[in-house]
Write an enzyme that holds these catalytic residues in place. Sequence first.
Site, PDB file in Angstrom:
ATOM      1  CD  GLU A  24      -7.088  -4.575   3.526  1.00 12.41           C
ATOM      2  OE1 GLU A  24      -6.295  -5.292   2.891  1.00 12.41           O
ATOM      3  OE2 GLU A  24      -8.215  -4.273   3.107  1.00 12.41           O
ATOM      4  CB  ALA A  69      -2.623 -10.233  -0.160  1.00 10.72           C
ATOM      5  N   GLY A  75      -2.908  -5.857   2.986  1.00  8.49           N
ATOM      6  CA  GLY A  75      -3.580  -6.837   3.838  1.00  8.49           C
ATOM      7  C   GLY A  75      -2.937  -6.935   5.206  1.00  8.49           C
ATOM      8  CD  GLU A 115      -4.162  -2.708  -0.234  1.00  7.37           C
ATOM      9  OE1 GLU A 115      -3.864  -1.526  -0.012  1.00  7.37           O
ATOM     10  OE2 GLU A 115      -4.402  -3.529   0.677  1.00  7.37           O
TER      11      GLU A 115
HETATM   12  N1  T1G Z   1       3.783 -10.371  -1.906  1.00 10.05           N
HETATM   13  C1  T1G Z   1       4.761 -11.168  -2.421  1.00 10.05           C
HETATM   14  N2  T1G Z   1       6.076 -10.829  -2.451  1.00 10.05           N
HETATM   15  C2  T1G Z   1       6.404  -9.625  -1.943  1.00 10.05           C
HETATM   16  C3  T1G Z   1       5.439  -8.746  -1.406  1.00 10.05           C
HETATM   17  C4  T1G Z   1       4.082  -9.172  -1.395  1.00 10.05           C
HETATM   18  N3  T1G Z   1       3.118  -8.411  -0.878  1.00 10.05           N
HETATM   19  N4  T1G Z   1       6.101  -7.627  -0.994  1.00 10.05           N
HETATM   20  C5  T1G Z   1       7.397  -7.816  -1.263  1.00 10.05           C
HETATM   21  N5  T1G Z   1       7.593  -9.007  -1.825  1.00 10.05           N
HETATM   22  C6  T1G Z   1       8.870  -9.577  -2.243  1.00 10.05           C
HETATM   23  C7  T1G Z   1       9.505  -8.800  -3.380  1.00 10.05           C
HETATM   24  O1  T1G Z   1       9.005  -9.258  -4.617  1.00 10.05           O
HETATM   25  C8  T1G Z   1      10.971  -9.128  -3.175  1.00 10.05           C
HETATM   26  O2  T1G Z   1      11.177 -10.441  -3.678  1.00 10.05           O
HETATM   27  C9  T1G Z   1      11.105  -9.216  -1.661  1.00 10.05           C
HETATM   28  O3  T1G Z   1       9.769  -9.436  -1.161  1.00 10.05           O
HETATM   29  C10 T1G Z   1      11.651  -7.951  -1.055  1.00 10.05           C
HETATM   30  O4  T1G Z   1      10.840  -6.881  -1.550  1.00 10.05           O
HETATM   31  C11 T1G Z   1      -6.034  -7.973   0.294  1.00 10.05           C
HETATM   32  C12 T1G Z   1      -4.937  -7.267  -2.097  1.00 10.05           C
HETATM   33  C13 T1G Z   1       7.393  -4.442   1.833  1.00 10.05           C
HETATM   34  C14 T1G Z   1       8.097  -2.066   1.411  1.00 10.05           C
HETATM   35  O5  T1G Z   1       1.737  -3.663  -1.966  1.00 10.05           O
HETATM   36  O6  T1G Z   1       6.063  -2.342  -0.879  1.00 10.05           O
HETATM   37  O7  T1G Z   1      -2.498  -6.852   0.381  1.00 10.05           O
HETATM   38  O8  T1G Z   1      12.881  -9.856  -5.451  1.00 10.05           O
HETATM   39  O9  T1G Z   1      12.672  -5.733  -2.809  1.00 10.05           O
HETATM   40  O10 T1G Z   1      12.652  -2.653  -0.865  1.00 10.05           O
HETATM   41  O11 T1G Z   1      -6.096  -5.653   0.421  1.00 10.05           O
HETATM   42  O12 T1G Z   1       8.326  -4.989  -0.880  1.00 10.05           O
HETATM   43  O13 T1G Z   1      13.603 -10.640  -3.177  1.00 10.05           O
HETATM   44  O14 T1G Z   1      12.478 -12.243  -4.752  1.00 10.05           O
HETATM   45  O15 T1G Z   1      10.455  -4.587  -2.359  1.00 10.05           O
HETATM   46  O16 T1G Z   1      12.723  -3.723   1.493  1.00 10.05           O
HETATM   47  C15 T1G Z   1      -0.215  -5.009  -0.626  1.00 10.05           C
HETATM   48  C16 T1G Z   1       4.423  -4.519  -1.509  1.00 10.05           C
HETATM   49  C17 T1G Z   1      -0.374  -6.281  -1.390  1.00 10.05           C
HETATM   50  C18 T1G Z   1       3.461  -4.139  -0.398  1.00 10.05           C
HETATM   51  C19 T1G Z   1       9.750  -3.940   1.235  1.00 10.05           C
HETATM   52  N6  T1G Z   1       1.166  -4.859  -0.167  1.00 10.05           N
HETATM   53  N7  T1G Z   1       5.797  -4.601  -1.041  1.00 10.05           N
HETATM   54  O17 T1G Z   1      10.543  -3.212   0.356  1.00 10.05           O
HETATM   55  O18 T1G Z   1      12.068  -5.060  -0.460  1.00 10.05           O
HETATM   56  S1  T1G Z   1      -1.996  -6.443  -2.076  1.00 10.05           S
HETATM   57  C20 T1G Z   1       2.047  -4.196  -0.923  1.00 10.05           C
HETATM   58  C21 T1G Z   1       6.512  -3.471  -0.814  1.00 10.05           C
HETATM   59  C22 T1G Z   1      -2.968  -6.641  -0.712  1.00 10.05           C
HETATM   60  C23 T1G Z   1      -5.197  -6.737   0.305  1.00 10.05           C
HETATM   61  C24 T1G Z   1      -4.432  -6.502  -0.945  1.00 10.05           C
HETATM   62  C25 T1G Z   1       7.955  -3.684  -0.471  1.00 10.05           C
HETATM   63  C26 T1G Z   1       8.275  -3.538   1.021  1.00 10.05           C
HETATM   64  P1  T1G Z   1      12.631 -10.825  -4.299  1.00 10.05           P
HETATM   65  P2  T1G Z   1      11.525  -5.493  -1.892  1.00 10.05           P
HETATM   66  P3  T1G Z   1      12.082  -3.592   0.159  1.00 10.05           P
END
Ligand code: T1G
Length: 682
Positions: A105, A63, A102, A125
């Site tokens: 999911e 998400a 998500g 998450e």
């Molecule tokens: N939402 C918004 N921005 C995100 C994002 C996300 N999920 N993931 C990464 N970014 C942005 C981050 O802030 C950065 O921005 C850029 O992308 C590159 O990220 C309903 C509720 C995917 C492994 O927890 O683990 O789904 O600084 O520097 O090192 O059940 O990002 O460039 O402006 O980390 O190559 C669940 C979180 C969400 C994954 C890539 N998903 N992201 O790593 O790049 S909650 C996560 C990561 C959810 C559902 C629930 C990593 C990455 P900027 P980065 P990276």
Amino acid sequence: MSNVGTFTVEDGIGVISIDSPPVNALGINVRRALDEGFRKFTADDSIKAIVLICGGRTFFAGADISEFGKPMQEPGLADVFDIIENGTKPVVAAIHGTALGGGYELALICNYRIAVPSAKVGLPEVNLGLLPGAGGTQRLPRIVGVETALQIMTTGAPVPAKKAFELGMIDALAEEGKLKEDAVAFARKLVAEGKKPVRVRDRQDKVEPSRGHPEIYDAFRAKNARAFRGFKAPWNIIKAIEASAELDFDAGMVREGELFRDLMEGTEALAQRTYFFAERETAKVPDVPADTPIIPVKSVGIIGAGTMGGGITMNFLNAGIPVTLVEMTQEALDRGVGVIRKNYENTAKKGRMTAEQVEQRMALVTPVLGLEALANVDLVIEAVFEEMGVKKDVFGKLDKICKQGAILASNTSFLDLDEIAAATSRPEWVVGLHFFSPANVMRLLEVVRGAKTSNSVVSTAMKLAKTISKVPVLSRVCNGFIANRIMSQRGRQSDALVFEGPTPAEIDKAIYDYGFAMGPFQMIDLVGLDVIGRGETERTVRGDLVKMDRLGQKKNGGYYDYDEKRNATPSPIAAGLIADIAKSKGINSSGSIPADEIVARLLYPVVNEGAKVLEEGIAIRASDVDVAAILGYGWPVYTGGPMFWADTIGLPKIVAGLEAMGIEPSKLLKSMAAEGKTFTRG
Ligand code: T1G
């Protein structure tokens, strides 16, 4: 036509391709594109199956976290998921990169999942203080079973594609670089075989065996009690997974929703998602132009093969960067290289590395005697004895030996970098790279910017941090930079408080219960009373204990006595010294005080010092201070770090508490409190 989605047809197979940089997060534009694409292909009878794929670096990475805390714009995730899951045509998720949260999911909503071997899938998450709230807690157990689901969702660790294939999290592996072709072929085969869409939600075989076995969850809770201590999300995840076995799917989804909202509405989730962005913000240096040239670092010299030098070396070996490791004696060199090899061999024993990878890394280190071998390296990091004279002598020599354009870095943890730089003719090439011990484990790297350090060197150091899997926090020059400086307040306060009544054990327990791995006295005993010193001039308990050759766990005990299993009991010797010094200071013991007062007494001054490093321009932003405390000292992430936590307490209360302690609040803290501002809440 969506601006992030393209919809093409390949011989009856509808291909929905989403490209929404940087990580195809499931924000409103992506949801609209999915809604449009699936409605289009569902209504088109010529389409017999659908492939869902992403452009850019990854399949949906979850998400859109930046949308959290705001009203969800339609269509919501559940709306899109319903359209897909209730369709009549097989849907194949084609996965590359990291299908997380998500995103995975969504893949579970599809009927089949195919991935390239380099892909990873996961439900992280828990790292955001949340649980998979789009059906992951109900669907994943239906694929991998309850026990594996518990492990995957409470650790949040990504699962590599090959392992995911073994677990059934994906149904097929595609050829690297041929994901789309292989996914379309997979879909075409489903059509040829007349396969009807199989929904994960309808599967019972993997959860049936766990039904009516609450002991599974009790055992898991007991096994992980320490790891999950203080967090909220893991416990809700366990409850949601239990519901997947005990309730029917729809009831399980209702339960998941309740547990998700319980987390989303809590401070922990806000703290942890704030931290998620804070950790990524640290690399941004506002006053250094984005197009500042980055200096290539293809070879590194490290001076000192001791604990720090060896750990620092491993970071670069792990990143595939060759290291010339310098010591002054062959014996020290052999010992240092031996420790590095042993560390890797221990990792290999745990199955986290192959023997071949150990040799690959060891082949990258060149042990040498003397500094002359560093003439052509791109970066030198000294990790020699923490004494200014020694540092200046080394840098003076490096200035004569190293090529022009080499970056000269000091690993000093508190010495004046500008004074070190002045020992060279090239202060603009001198920077601090302050690693935290163990240097190959701790993710924090304080990049210390001297008065003359050039923008290129700063930018290069900040980028290099990510290359070696560190989180950089930029600091100006001051005693202790950021993490050590602010956290030294906790040590000072604990040393003072112990004369006023609370025992070391009571103070340690209050800090442990707040969420730290251990309290200040337990930490000093672990690190060694002879190691940690704050340059005190007057008599201290620690000084007396060292004189008695009581150095902590390593020798004769310290604030605690230890049995052969290192079980600790409060030391009567320390208690006697405390009483004796308190008496000599004329301090009367007030006896123990409530834990929250101990926490305030030790941690409000840390917040105050954090405000000072901000007002002095040592740290760029309050969230950097939080990152430094969390990564450098294990400040519990679910509190958000000292500055976020202060906002949660309320700055006026912090100011009042400091004044009640007789501590002058910083100007910035006072003004922000008076103006109703916060450090981290925007
Ligand atoms: N939402 C918004 N921005 C995100 C994002 C996300 N999920 N993931 C990464 N970014 C942005 C981050 O802030 C950065 O921005 C850029 O992308 C590159 O990220 C309903 C509720 C995917 C492994 O927890 O683990 O789904 O600084 O520097 O090192 O059940 O990002 O460039 O402006 O980390 O190559 C669940 C979180 C969400 C994954 C890539 N998903 N992201 O790593 O790049 S909650 C996560 C990561 C959810 C559902 C629930 C990593 C990455 P900027 P980065 P990276």
